[in-house]
Design a protein around this motif. Structure first.
Motif, PDB file in Angstrom:
ATOM      1  N   ASN A 149      -9.928   7.334 -17.120  1.00 29.81           N
ATOM      2  CA  ASN A 149     -11.234   7.309 -17.781  1.00 29.81           C
ATOM      3  C   ASN A 149     -12.296   8.142 -17.063  1.00 29.81           C
ATOM      4  OD1 ASN A 149     -12.072   5.829 -15.563  1.00 29.81           O
ATOM      5  ND2 ASN A 149     -12.281   3.891 -16.673  1.00 29.81           N
ATOM      6  N   GLY A 150     -11.856   8.917 -16.079  1.00 37.34           N
ATOM      7  CA  GLY A 150     -12.791   9.733 -15.315  1.00 37.34           C
ATOM      8  C   GLY A 150     -13.102   9.140 -13.960  1.00 37.34           C
ATOM      9  N   VAL A 151     -12.791   7.874 -13.782  1.00 38.07           N
ATOM     10  CA  VAL A 151     -13.022   7.198 -12.499  1.00 38.07           C
ATOM     11  C   VAL A 151     -11.733   6.554 -11.992  1.00 38.07           C
ATOM     12  CG1 VAL A 151     -14.310   5.373 -11.314  1.00 38.07           C
ATOM     13  CG2 VAL A 151     -15.448   6.785 -13.030  1.00 38.07           C
ATOM     14  N   VAL A 152     -11.078   5.756 -12.837  1.00 34.73           N
ATOM     15  CA  VAL A 152      -9.825   5.102 -12.468  1.00 34.73           C
ATOM     16  C   VAL A 152      -8.837   5.252 -13.622  1.00 34.73           C
ATOM     17  CG1 VAL A 152     -10.997   3.395 -11.023  1.00 34.73           C
ATOM     18  CG2 VAL A 152     -10.482   2.847 -13.405  1.00 34.73           C
ATOM     19  N   THR A 153      -7.573   4.968 -13.333  1.00 33.09           N
ATOM     20  CA  THR A 153      -6.552   4.933 -14.377  1.00 33.09           C
ATOM     21  C   THR A 153      -6.495   3.532 -14.963  1.00 33.09           C
ATOM     22  OG1 THR A 153      -5.228   6.657 -13.323  1.00 33.09           O
ATOM     23  CG2 THR A 153      -4.099   5.204 -14.875  1.00 33.09           C
ATOM     24  N   GLU A 154      -6.666   3.436 -16.265  1.00 30.54           N
ATOM     25  CA  GLU A 154      -6.626   2.162 -16.962  1.00 30.54           C
ATOM     26  C   GLU A 154      -5.233   1.939 -17.544  1.00 30.54           C
ATOM     27  OE1 GLU A 154     -11.228   1.830 -18.551  1.00 30.54           O
ATOM     28  OE2 GLU A 154      -9.671   2.570 -19.907  1.00 30.54           O
ATOM     29  N   ILE A 155      -4.664   0.776 -17.273  1.00 30.67           N
ATOM     30  CA  ILE A 155      -3.363   0.409 -17.826  1.00 30.67           C
ATOM     31  C   ILE A 155      -3.536  -0.883 -18.617  1.00 30.67           C
ATOM     32  CG2 ILE A 155      -1.012  -0.320 -17.296  1.00 30.67           C
ATOM     33  CD1 ILE A 155      -1.106   1.445 -14.830  1.00 30.67           C
ATOM     34  N   THR A 156      -3.127  -0.856 -19.883  1.00 26.53           N
ATOM     35  CA  THR A 156      -3.263  -2.032 -20.748  1.00 26.53           C
ATOM     36  C   THR A 156      -1.908  -2.352 -21.348  1.00 26.53           C
ATOM     37  OG1 THR A 156      -5.535  -1.419 -21.294  1.00 26.53           O
ATOM     38  CG2 THR A 156      -4.449  -3.025 -22.728  1.00 26.53           C
ATOM     39  N   VAL A 157      -1.511  -3.617 -21.236  1.00 27.75           N
ATOM     40  CA  VAL A 157      -0.265  -4.083 -21.843  1.00 27.75           C
ATOM     41  C   VAL A 157      -0.582  -5.332 -22.653  1.00 27.75           C
ATOM     42  CG1 VAL A 157       2.064  -4.921 -21.449  1.00 27.75           C
ATOM     43  CG2 VAL A 157       1.106  -3.170 -19.943  1.00 27.75           C
ATOM     44  N   PRO A 158      -0.405  -5.287 -23.983  1.00 28.33           N
ATOM     45  CA  PRO A 158      -0.736  -6.453 -24.816  1.00 28.33           C
ATOM     46  C   PRO A 158       0.299  -7.552 -24.687  1.00 28.33           C
ATOM     47  CG  PRO A 158       0.237  -4.718 -26.152  1.00 28.33           C
ATOM     48  CD  PRO A 158       0.102  -4.148 -24.770  1.00 28.33           C
ATOM     49  N   GLY A 159      -0.087  -8.738 -25.062  1.00 29.12           N
ATOM     50  CA  GLY A 159       0.832  -9.869 -25.040  1.00 29.12           C
ATOM     51  C   GLY A 159       0.139 -11.100 -25.574  1.00 29.12           C
ATOM     52  N   ALA A 160       0.927 -12.119 -25.860  1.00 30.61           N
ATOM     53  CA  ALA A 160       0.373 -13.336 -26.450  1.00 30.61           C
ATOM     54  C   ALA A 160      -0.342 -14.205 -25.425  1.00 30.61           C
ATOM     55  CB  ALA A 160       1.500 -14.133 -27.109  1.00 30.61           C
ATOM     56  N   ASP A 161       0.064 -14.101 -24.165  1.00 28.53           N
ATOM     57  CA  ASP A 161      -0.533 -14.937 -23.132  1.00 28.53           C
ATOM     58  C   ASP A 161      -1.843 -14.336 -22.632  1.00 28.53           C
ATOM     59  OD1 ASP A 161       1.650 -16.771 -23.100  1.00 28.53           O
ATOM     60  OD2 ASP A 161       2.809 -15.288 -21.970  1.00 28.53           O
ATOM     61  N   ALA A 162      -2.582 -15.153 -21.867  1.00 26.60           N
ATOM     62  CA  ALA A 162      -3.840 -14.670 -21.287  1.00 26.60           C
ATOM     63  C   ALA A 162      -3.548 -13.525 -20.327  1.00 26.60           C
ATOM     64  CB  ALA A 162      -4.539 -15.810 -20.550  1.00 26.60           C
ATOM     65  N   PRO A 163      -4.284 -12.430 -20.427  1.00 26.69           N
ATOM     66  CA  PRO A 163      -3.981 -11.270 -19.592  1.00 26.69           C
ATOM     67  C   PRO A 163      -4.498 -11.442 -18.167  1.00 26.69           C
ATOM     68  CG  PRO A 163      -5.878 -10.801 -20.956  1.00 26.69           C
ATOM     69  CD  PRO A 163      -5.384 -12.159 -21.363  1.00 26.69           C
ATOM     70  N   LEU A 164      -3.868 -10.725 -17.274  1.00 29.22           N
ATOM     71  CA  LEU A 164      -4.368 -10.592 -15.913  1.00 29.22           C
ATOM     72  C   LEU A 164      -5.231  -9.339 -15.868  1.00 29.22           C
ATOM     73  CD1 LEU A 164      -4.201 -11.424 -12.827  1.00 29.22           C
ATOM     74  CD2 LEU A 164      -2.486  -9.617 -12.655  1.00 29.22           C
ATOM     75  N   ASP A 165      -6.444  -9.479 -15.361  1.00 33.45           N
ATOM     76  CA  ASP A 165      -7.365  -8.355 -15.222  1.00 33.45           C
ATOM     77  C   ASP A 165      -7.501  -8.098 -13.721  1.00 33.45           C
ATOM     78  OD1 ASP A 165      -9.247  -6.414 -15.599  1.00 33.45           O
ATOM     79  OD2 ASP A 165     -10.730  -7.684 -16.577  1.00 33.45           O
ATOM     80  N   ILE A 166      -7.125  -6.894 -13.264  1.00 35.31           N
ATOM     81  CA  ILE A 166      -7.009  -6.647 -11.836  1.00 35.31           C
ATOM     82  C   ILE A 166      -7.402  -5.218 -11.482  1.00 35.31           C
ATOM     83  CG2 ILE A 166      -4.549  -6.103 -12.120  1.00 35.31           C
ATOM     84  CD1 ILE A 166      -4.034  -7.180  -9.337  1.00 35.31           C
ATOM     85  N   LEU A 167      -8.094  -5.059 -10.362  1.00 42.92           N
ATOM     86  CA  LEU A 167      -8.362  -3.749  -9.771  1.00 42.92           C
ATOM     87  C   LEU A 167      -7.423  -3.563  -8.592  1.00 42.92           C
ATOM     88  CD1 LEU A 167     -12.290  -3.611  -9.600  1.00 42.92           C
ATOM     89  CD2 LEU A 167     -10.817  -2.391 -11.217  1.00 42.92           C
ATOM     90  N   CYS A 168      -6.801  -2.392  -8.509  1.00 42.77           N
ATOM     91  CA  CYS A 168      -5.875  -2.090  -7.413  1.00 42.77           C
ATOM     92  C   CYS A 168      -6.373  -0.858  -6.674  1.00 42.77           C
ATOM     93  CB  CYS A 168      -4.469  -1.832  -7.940  1.00 42.77           C
ATOM     94  SG  CYS A 168      -3.792  -3.194  -8.930  1.00 42.77           S
ATOM     95  N   GLY A 169      -6.439  -0.939  -5.375  1.00 41.43           N
ATOM     96  CA  GLY A 169      -6.932   0.183  -4.594  1.00 41.43           C
ATOM     97  C   GLY A 169      -6.303   0.233  -3.220  1.00 41.43           C
ATOM     98  N   THR A 170      -6.846   1.119  -2.386  1.00 42.89           N
ATOM     99  CA  THR A 170      -6.317   1.321  -1.040  1.00 42.89           C
ATOM    100  C   THR A 170      -7.460   1.594  -0.074  1.00 42.89           C
ATOM    101  OG1 THR A 170      -4.314   2.336  -1.977  1.00 42.89           O
ATOM    102  CG2 THR A 170      -4.710   2.664   0.375  1.00 42.89           C
ATOM    103  N   PHE A 171      -7.387   0.956   1.080  1.00 44.14           N
ATOM    104  CA  PHE A 171      -8.261   1.316   2.187  1.00 44.14           C
ATOM    105  C   PHE A 171      -7.462   2.245   3.103  1.00 44.14           C
ATOM    106  CE2 PHE A 171      -9.837  -3.141   1.327  1.00 44.14           C
ATOM    107  CZ  PHE A 171     -11.009  -2.740   0.709  1.00 44.14           C
ATOM    108  N   VAL A 172      -7.987   3.433   3.346  1.00 46.07           N
ATOM    109  CA  VAL A 172      -7.336   4.382   4.251  1.00 46.07           C
ATOM    110  C   VAL A 172      -8.084   4.327   5.571  1.00 46.07           C
ATOM    111  CG1 VAL A 172      -6.634   6.770   4.623  1.00 46.07           C
ATOM    112  CG2 VAL A 172      -6.680   5.828   2.294  1.00 46.07           C
ATOM    113  N   LEU A 173      -7.360   4.001   6.647  1.00 40.98           N
ATOM    114  CA  LEU A 173      -7.982   3.755   7.943  1.00 40.98           C
ATOM    115  C   LEU A 173      -7.698   4.889   8.917  1.00 40.98           C
ATOM    116  CD1 LEU A 173      -6.989  -0.005   8.274  1.00 40.98           C
ATOM    117  CD2 LEU A 173      -8.967   0.995   7.125  1.00 40.98           C
ATOM    118  N   GLY A 174      -8.610   5.071   9.869  1.00 43.89           N
ATOM    119  CA  GLY A 174      -8.474   6.118  10.869  1.00 43.89           C
ATOM    120  C   GLY A 174      -7.511   5.734  11.972  1.00 43.89           C
ATOM    121  N   GLY A 175      -7.527   6.522  13.050  1.00 47.51           N
ATOM    122  CA  GLY A 175      -6.544   6.374  14.114  1.00 47.51           C
ATOM    123  C   GLY A 175      -6.643   5.074  14.884  1.00 47.51           C
TER     124      GLY A 175
END
Length: 322
Positions: free
Chosen positions: A97-123
């Protein structure tokens, strides 16, 4: 500067938000081992899921933040009691969407809404991550009173802003999310310390009132000629107590902490071409350049001169790639 701020500066974290997923039904998603210095995290915005790491299965729900300090492989899966597992049913959609990749999977049950990311650490990541568990869960739901509640409120606020920027992209959104995720990293560490969640490692030392005084002293002036006796005096404990508590809580000796912080300072100073190796050695508390070289090689695998050349070459490569 307080110890946590100095340690965060040492780590030089940068944060990303890579995915915003809404998945329903019976599903599972495996996350492979992350590269060294990469700490994956997941923010549960809504819904429930199970996370499996090794033989351990942990149920998580809205408001939980999951951290994987050493990037351990793990699997997220539906918390619904269904017979079917594996890839979700329905037609999955994916778009950037210009900022993050959106993934949507439909289903009958209540969906899980989640942000996934990474912290990149120095030495300097090793000293902070040493002895931490493979996975940490930081709940942010609950009351906002008290120190722990205050940090939970901060976390909810940061997560809410990240969610808003990821869901409705606007100019500058990517930069805002990057800065917010870096702030999220620091507040998560502060929350872990204030709650006493971590029982081993440098964070555990900072959570101990007396040992934190010794850590503060070293972080504030690693170049000083520290001894077990002088560090014990700074913490107002005996030498035996200091050594025992450092080993029990931190998994590190007091003088190992001194050497590690000196070497991380040296690594930063060596990237400044106007400072000689002798000057760096002096600023890090070494009267002998030979002793400094041995300590540096033991920490980084190469001598100060070779390290400086490596960093100079890396900067040139990155500049040419732009």
């Amino acid at each position: 500067m307080d110890s946590l701020s100095e340690l965060v500066r040492l780590l030089s974290p940068s944060g990303t938000v890579d995915l915003h997923c809404r998945v329903a039904g019976a599903w599972s998603a495996h996350n492979a081992q992350a590269p060294a210095g990469h700490m994956p995290y997941h923010v549960i915005l809504d819904g429930r899921a199970n996370v499996t790491i090794g033989k351990d299965v942990l149920p998580v729900s809205a408001g939980d933040v999951l951290l994987f300090p050493r990037g351990a492989a793990h699997t997220l899966a539906s918390a619904q009691r269904t017979r079917r597992s594996g890839p979700p049913r329905g037609t999955a959609s994916q778009r950037f969407n210009g900022v993050v990749t959106e993934i949507t999977v439909p289903g009958a049950d209540a969906p899980l809404d989640i942000l996934c990311g990474t912290f990149v650490l120095g030495g300097g990541a090793g000293i902070l991550l040493r002895a931490l568990p493979e996975m940490l869960c930081v709940p942010t739901a609950g009351p906002s009173s008290g120190e722990a509640g205050h940090d939970a409120g901060w976390l909810r606020g940061l997560i809410g802003m990240m969610h808003a920027e990821a869901e409705t992209p606007r100019p500058g959104g990517a930069a805002i999310i990057a800065d917010l995720s870096t702030a999220l990293f620091t507040v998560l560490l502060r929350t872990l310390i204030s709650r006493g969640t971590v029982t081993r490692g440098v964070l555990a030392l900072l959570a101990d009132t007396r040992m934190a005084k010794a850590v503060d002293a070293v972080v504030g002036a690693p170049e000083r000629p520290w001894t077990i006796e002088s560090l014990a005096q700074s913490a107002n404990v005996s030498r035996a107590t200091l050594a025992r508590r450092f080993t029990q809580l931190g998994g590190i000796t007091p003088l190992e902490l001194v050497t590690t912080l000196r070497m991380e300072r040296a690594a930063r100073l060596l990237q400044q071409d106007n400072l000689s190796a002798a000057a760096v050695a002096e600023r890090c508390g070494y009267a002998s350049q030979a002793a400094f070289g041995r300590a540096f090689s033991g920490q980084f695998g190469v001598g100060p001169g070779a390290y400086r050349r490596q960093q100079r070459s890396l900067r040139t490569t990155m500049r040419d790639a732009v």
